[in-house]
Design an enzyme around this catalytic site. Structure first.
Site, PDB file in Angstrom:
ATOM      1  N   ASP A  20       0.846  -1.201   0.000  1.00 41.50           N
ATOM      2  CA  ASP A  20       0.000   0.000   0.000  1.00 41.50           C
ATOM      3  C   ASP A  20       0.880   1.249   0.000  1.00 41.50           C
ATOM      4  O   ASP A  20       0.734   2.131  -0.845  1.00 41.50           O
ATOM      5  CB  ASP A  20      -0.916   0.006   1.235  1.00 41.50           C
ATOM      6  CG  ASP A  20      -1.700  -1.279   1.362  1.00 41.50           C
ATOM      7  OD1 ASP A  20      -2.515  -1.551   0.474  1.00 41.50           O
ATOM      8  OD2 ASP A  20      -1.484  -2.019   2.345  1.00 41.50           O
ATOM      9  N   GLU A 279       1.821  -6.643  -5.214  1.00 43.14           N
ATOM     10  CA  GLU A 279       1.528  -5.819  -6.389  1.00 43.14           C
ATOM     11  C   GLU A 279       2.770  -5.066  -6.888  1.00 43.14           C
ATOM     12  O   GLU A 279       3.188  -5.212  -8.032  1.00 43.14           O
ATOM     13  CB  GLU A 279       0.419  -4.816  -6.041  1.00 43.14           C
ATOM     14  CG  GLU A 279       0.101  -3.868  -7.165  1.00 43.14           C
ATOM     15  CD  GLU A 279      -1.177  -3.086  -6.951  1.00 43.14           C
ATOM     16  OE1 GLU A 279      -2.155  -3.613  -6.401  1.00 43.14           O
ATOM     17  OE2 GLU A 279      -1.208  -1.901  -7.374  1.00 43.14           O
TER      18      GLU A 279
HETATM   19  O1  TRH Z   1       4.438  -6.096   0.688  1.00 37.93           O
HETATM   20  P1  TRH Z   1       3.493  -6.704  -0.270  1.00 37.93           P
HETATM   21  O2  TRH Z   1       3.099  -8.057   0.042  1.00 37.93           O
HETATM   22  O3  TRH Z   1       2.214  -5.795  -0.388  1.00 37.93           O
HETATM   23  C1  TRH Z   1       0.929  -6.301  -0.523  1.00 37.93           C
HETATM   24  C2  TRH Z   1       0.332  -6.051  -1.870  1.00 37.93           C
HETATM   25  O4  TRH Z   1       0.439  -4.737  -2.267  1.00 37.93           O
HETATM   26  C3  TRH Z   1      -1.113  -6.451  -1.866  1.00 37.93           C
HETATM   27  O5  TRH Z   1      -1.707  -6.181  -3.085  1.00 37.93           O
HETATM   28  C4  TRH Z   1      -1.815  -5.705  -0.779  1.00 37.93           C
HETATM   29  O6  TRH Z   1      -3.130  -6.052  -0.729  1.00 37.93           O
HETATM   30  C5  TRH Z   1      -1.142  -6.004   0.518  1.00 37.93           C
HETATM   31  O7  TRH Z   1       0.213  -5.640   0.462  1.00 37.93           O
HETATM   32  C6  TRH Z   1      -1.797  -5.285   1.658  1.00 37.93           C
HETATM   33  O8  TRH Z   1       4.154  -6.722  -1.737  1.00 37.93           O
HETATM   34  P2  TRH Z   1       4.441  -5.539  -2.768  1.00 37.93           P
HETATM   35  O9  TRH Z   1       3.179  -4.980  -3.305  1.00 37.93           O
HETATM   36  O10 TRH Z   1       5.394  -6.073  -3.712  1.00 37.93           O
HETATM   37  O11 TRH Z   1       5.159  -4.409  -1.918  1.00 37.93           O
HETATM   38  C7  TRH Z   1       6.465  -4.558  -1.443  1.00 37.93           C
HETATM   39  C8  TRH Z   1       7.188  -3.233  -1.497  1.00 37.93           C
HETATM   40  O12 TRH Z   1       8.442  -3.358  -0.829  1.00 37.93           O
HETATM   41  C9  TRH Z   1       7.498  -2.769  -2.905  1.00 37.93           C
HETATM   42  O13 TRH Z   1       7.294  -1.373  -3.020  1.00 37.93           O
HETATM   43  C10 TRH Z   1       8.990  -3.077  -3.068  1.00 37.93           C
HETATM   44  C11 TRH Z   1       9.471  -2.845  -1.673  1.00 37.93           C
HETATM   45  N1  TRH Z   1      10.753  -3.455  -1.289  1.00 37.93           N
HETATM   46  C12 TRH Z   1      11.759  -2.622  -0.868  1.00 37.93           C
HETATM   47  O14 TRH Z   1      11.596  -1.392  -0.833  1.00 37.93           O
HETATM   48  N2  TRH Z   1      12.949  -3.171  -0.482  1.00 37.93           N
HETATM   49  C13 TRH Z   1      13.169  -4.509  -0.511  1.00 37.93           C
HETATM   50  O15 TRH Z   1      14.291  -4.964  -0.141  1.00 37.93           O
HETATM   51  C14 TRH Z   1      12.122  -5.344  -0.974  1.00 37.93           C
HETATM   52  C15 TRH Z   1      12.355  -6.823  -1.035  1.00 37.93           C
HETATM   53  C16 TRH Z   1      10.925  -4.802  -1.346  1.00 37.93           C
END
Ligand code: TRH
Length: 389
Positions: A20, A279
């Site tokens: 989010d 996402e």
């Molecule tokens: O963290 P998530 O599982 O988020 C989820 C989804 O958005 C889902 O649709 C929603 O309903 C739920 O949350 C509540 O996975 P996502 O979307 O990939 O977000 C991870 C974020 O973390 C992304 O912006 C990339 C970031 N990230 C970093 O900044 N540093 C890192 O080392 C890694 C591995 C990820």
């Protein structure tokens, strides 16, 4: 003339994890940096935000961070002038006081609900639909990201693909990147390098075992997070910290720190295959132009599998049938439907086809930029309203 919003309020309620705030922070920066919009980002969980942007001080009510005004959205909502463009992310409820103030404006703000991403077909017919407020003279519009021209597109920074290409064309930069992570840049013959970002996953042991016994060496980089305890347990460890490295058979695992958001992209560029989730990381893996395996955010009613299949089907268009099938079967197996070891074998066998396709896919999506579409829609709503008056 094309009207641009000068101010924008983005409201982000963190449900769980980082997606989010990940999406909202990316959009906020893009509007501020690339379109000179004054952005206020209202976030109810600054601790999660600080993981993506360590500059954020989780105890401050208000602060500036990379030209974005960040507010801790908690307690009594302050009296503020609403922005011209108001974005509620993922169906979060805006503060009543703020909504009342929106209705008082001489020019009605353009109010959007930014929805979750889906490749399903219904998205096209729901994108931009209006929803009049039950009591106040306000209309909220649903804005859907997506994969086709009839949707809102995907978040993509102006220079991202150029930065990716420069990185991939520069072995010195890549070597420095790996060294900085504590991972040897030199590759064994036939080695596959993967990143692994996922939720807890019942198939992790089977996948790691397939890599241990596989014909080709696999180097797997695991950022700290929810799947790490399972990976550590596979190697007989109670837990793990960044810097840990374990080897068994043909598999070597490196534990990486969870890095700030901008530093995650190069990991996706540098690896041959990326396991991603939710996402935002799923979209970033697509921009990386590398094959990827998606762990979708699980929903209680199981509807996430339809969403998974919808993207697998779109992604499979333009791939030879065997490669599309291998890709789709691997995604399904990783999400609990199928045998991961078998699916991985087929996926790895198709890696050249999948690699070639991933680059073309990214290029094809790049024309449909969410921030630009959003600004166009702001303009469109303004024109319709001017006509109605
Ligand atoms: O963290 P998530 O599982 O988020 C989820 C989804 O958005 C889902 O649709 C929603 O309903 C739920 O949350 C509540 O996975 P996502 O979307 O990939 O977000 C991870 C974020 O973390 C992304 O912006 C990339 C970031 N990230 C970093 O900044 N540093 C890192 O080392 C890694 C591995 C990820």
């Amino acid at each position: 003339m094309r009207a641009m919003p000068q101010t924008c309020d983005i409201f982000c309620a963190v449900v769980d994890n980082y997606g989010d705030i990940g999406v909202c922070w990316r959009l906020a920066r893009q509007l501020a940096h690339e379109h000179e919009v004054q952005v206020r980002l209202w976030v109810d969980d600054l601790a999660s935000f600080a993981k993506l942007c360590p500059e954020v001080n989780p105890v401050l009510e208000r602060q500036y961070c990379r030209e974005v005004e960040v507010w801790h959205w908690a307690g009594t909502f302050p009296e503020v002038q609403p922005a011209e463009l108001v974005i509620g992310a993922f169906a979060c409820n805006l503060p009543e006081r703020y909504v009342a103030a929106m209705a008082q404006q001489s020019r009605e703000p353009v109010w959007l609900n930014l929805e979750y991403l889906s490749a399903e077909e219904w998205v096209e017919s729901h994108h931009k639909l209006p929803s009049p407020h039950p009591r106040l003279p306000l209309t909220k519009y649903f804005f859907f990201p997506g994969f086709t021209a009839k949707t809102g597109g995907l978040l993509l920074e102006r220079d991202l693909l150029a930065r990716r290409d420069a990185f991939l064309a520069d072995p010195v930069q890549q070597q420095a990147y790996w060294r900085n992570l504590g991972v040897a840049p030199e590759r064994a013959e036939g080695e596959m390098r993967v990143s692994l970002f996922s939720y807890e996953n019942g198939n992790i042991e089977a996948l790691l075992q397939a890599w241990v016994q596989g014909a080709l060496p696999v180097v797997c980089c695991v950022p700290e997070g929810r799947v790490l305890p399972q990976v550590a347990a596979f190697f007989g460890q109670q837990g793990a910290a960044p810097g840990a490295c374990w080897q068994r058979g043909n598999l070597r695992v490196h534990v990486l720190p969870f890095v700030e958001q901008e530093r995650y992209d190069p990991l996706l560029w540098a690896c041959d295959t990326n396991f991603v989730r939710g996402e935002d990381s799923c979209v970033r893996a697509q921009w990386a132009g590398k094959p990827f395996v998606w762990h979708i955010y699980p929903q209680h009613d199981g509807v996430h599998m339809q969403k998974l299949q919808a993207l697998a089907a779109r992604y499979g268009q333009g791939l030879p049938a065997a490669a599309a099938q291998a890709n789709s079967a691997m995604w399904q197996a990783w999400n609990g439907e199928g045998t991961v070891a078998v699916a991985w074998g087929a996926f790895a066998a198709q890696r050249l086809e999948l690699q070639a396709h991933a680059g073309v896919w990214a290029q094809g999506l790049a024309q449909n930029n969410l921030a630009l579409n959003l600004l166009d829609f702001f303009n469109e709503v303004g024109r319709i309203r001017a006509f109605e008056i």
